[in-house]
Design an enzyme around this catalytic site. Structure first.
Site, PDB file in Angstrom:
ATOM      1  CG  PHE A 140      -1.863   1.254   1.103  1.00 44.69           C
ATOM      2  CD1 PHE A 140      -3.018   1.211   0.341  1.00 44.69           C
ATOM      3  CD2 PHE A 140      -1.525   2.453   1.719  1.00 44.69           C
ATOM      4  CE1 PHE A 140      -3.829   2.337   0.199  1.00 44.69           C
ATOM      5  CE2 PHE A 140      -2.331   3.587   1.586  1.00 44.69           C
ATOM      6  CZ  PHE A 140      -3.482   3.516   0.824  1.00 44.69           C
ATOM      7  CG  ASP A 225       5.556   4.043   1.947  1.00 47.76           C
ATOM      8  OD1 ASP A 225       5.483   4.736   2.977  1.00 47.76           O
ATOM      9  OD2 ASP A 225       4.627   3.957   1.123  1.00 47.76           O
ATOM     10  CE  LYS A 254      -1.183   7.203   6.533  1.00 51.40           C
ATOM     11  NZ  LYS A 254      -0.850   5.995   5.800  1.00 51.40           N
TER      12      LYS A 254
END
Ligand SMILES: *Cc1c(COP(=O)(O)O)cnc(C)c1O
Length: 399
Positions: A140, A225, A254
């Site tokens: 993802f 990531d 985030k």
């Protein structure tokens, strides 16, 4: 308006690209949030790890207000006084040499795809348009066109093609598969140190070291990531530190802003980000002074307030205690730090109804894929609060 009216209004006007739990939140403080009816909940999702520092952390909010009253945005047409300070802090923390600030996580991923392709063409004599990036199955990395094009999740892609070529997927956690997949046109390997959205999938010990060695040997850029695993979530500032591995490029986002503002960044050695020349990449909001000021404060409280150590200690505690729950529904419990997945057996009937029952007991969490409940509270949670959560989790998981 009450909960029902607000939901009706949202459903009337909004695209249905999410299926949220039917709780309408209006206030947050630390690990707690309140709905419009005044009910209080423990937030065990932390906005997919965007709010590791806890909701509305007073120091971050104060810094946000202070900077907002002074200067919000200049665009990169001009310089601003907050940008270099942010660069200095983040590079020192992560041993990086260069930074490129963006806003969302997906934009950081898009940015690195451009950078490694150009780096590859310049250093590896790859024919035009043949650069290849290896990714993992069940990855993802976000929701933009290019990124969903290399997803292996049918639902993310169906009816959205055509997609960007140049990607190849291999199984996650299998270093040998990486070695066999590399060709003379491979420029990079893009991977999550722990797959979050796939259901908290932790690779075998030594995997990060092995892929580092394989990438080095083949002159392939290793991109981690860490948009979800970074910023203390797994008990280290970056998850790659668990194996003392340094990537060529690391992506963060985030919690970089403590959830107060969208801020992401590409962190890299000089070689990869060094390829960009003026005019080749940009973002109107990327690197704005408000984002930089908020990110610096969010990094500072994460470290000064011991949140990373807390994630390591209490993550272990939470995981051990979850494993003691004698539930016929549980297939496996996995986790590192405060990123924990409880995988339910097929016959349990899916994770969603369990999340709904937990919500009624005052604990918010979300299913990921069909059968995994993710527990990822803000990193400021205390042992007493985990015990409070465990009572509710046990009530729901033990029939
Ligand atoms: C959330 C996430 C992204 C995308 O970030 P957005 O800010 O939603 O675009 C990318 N990679 C990983 C690992 C993520 O968890």
């Amino acid at each position: 308006m009450n909960t029902k009216e607000i939901i009706e209004l949202e459903n009337k006007f909004g695209a249905k690209n999410y299926k949220p739990l039917d709780v309408v939140l209006e206030k947050g403080e630390g690990i707690w949030v309140w709905d419009v009816e005044g009910n209080k909940y423990m937030d065990c999702l932390a906005a997919y790890s965007a709010v590791n520092q806890g909701h509305c952390h007073p120091k971050i909010v104060n810094r946000l207000k202070e900077q907002a009253e002074k200067l919000c945005i200049t665009s990169r047409a001009f310089r601003n006084d907050q940008l270099s300070l942010f660069y200095k802090d983040i590079c020192k923390l992560t041993n990086s040499h260069m930074v490129l600030p963006m806003n969302s996580g997906a934009e950081a991923v898009e940015t690195v795809i451009k950078a490694v392709r150009k780096w590859g063409y310049r250093t590896k004599n790859i024919p035009d348009d043949k650069a290849e990036i290896i990714v993992c199955e069940n990855n993802f990395h976000g929701r933009t066109m290019t990124i969903i094009g290399f997803s292996t999740e049918e639902q993310y892609k169906e009816d959205f093609g055509p997609f960007t070529p140049g990607f190849k997927a291999i199984p996650f956690g299998d270093a040998k598969a990486l070695e066999s997949a590399i060709t003379k046109n491979t420029v990079a390997f893009l991977v999550e140190p722990i797959q979050g959205e796939a259901g908290v999938i932790i690779p075998p010990d030594g995997y990060l070291k092995d892929i580092r060695n394989i990438c080095t040997k083949n002159s392939v850029a290793l991109i981690f990531d860490e948009i979800q695993t970074g910023l203390g979530r797994t008990g280290k500032f970056l998850a790659e530190e668990h194996e003392n591995v340094e990537s060529d490029v690391t992506l963060i986002g985030k919690a970089l802003s403590g959830g107060c503002y969208p801020v992401s960044a590409v962190l890299s050695n000089e070689e990869v980000l060094g390829v960009f020349l003026p005019g080749e990449h940009g973002s109107t909001f990327g690197g704005n002074p408000l984002a930089c000021a908020v990110a610096r404060e969010a990094l500072k409280v994460l470290i000064d307030e011991g949140m990373i150590e807390n994630a390591a200690d209490l993550g272990n505690y939470f995981l051990e205690k979850l494993k003691e729950i004698p539930s016929p529904y549980i297939k496996e419990i996995r986790g590192k730090g405060l990123l924990i997945g409880v995988e339910l057996k097929q016959e349990a009937g899916g994770a969603r109804p369990f999340c709904e029952r937990l919500m009624k007991k005052g604990l918010l969490c979300k299913e990921t894929h069909d059968n995994v409940i993710r527990f990822a509270p803000p990193l400021i949670i205390t042992k007493q609060e985990i015990d409070w959560a465990l009572v509710r989790i046990r009530e729901v998981l033990v029939p």
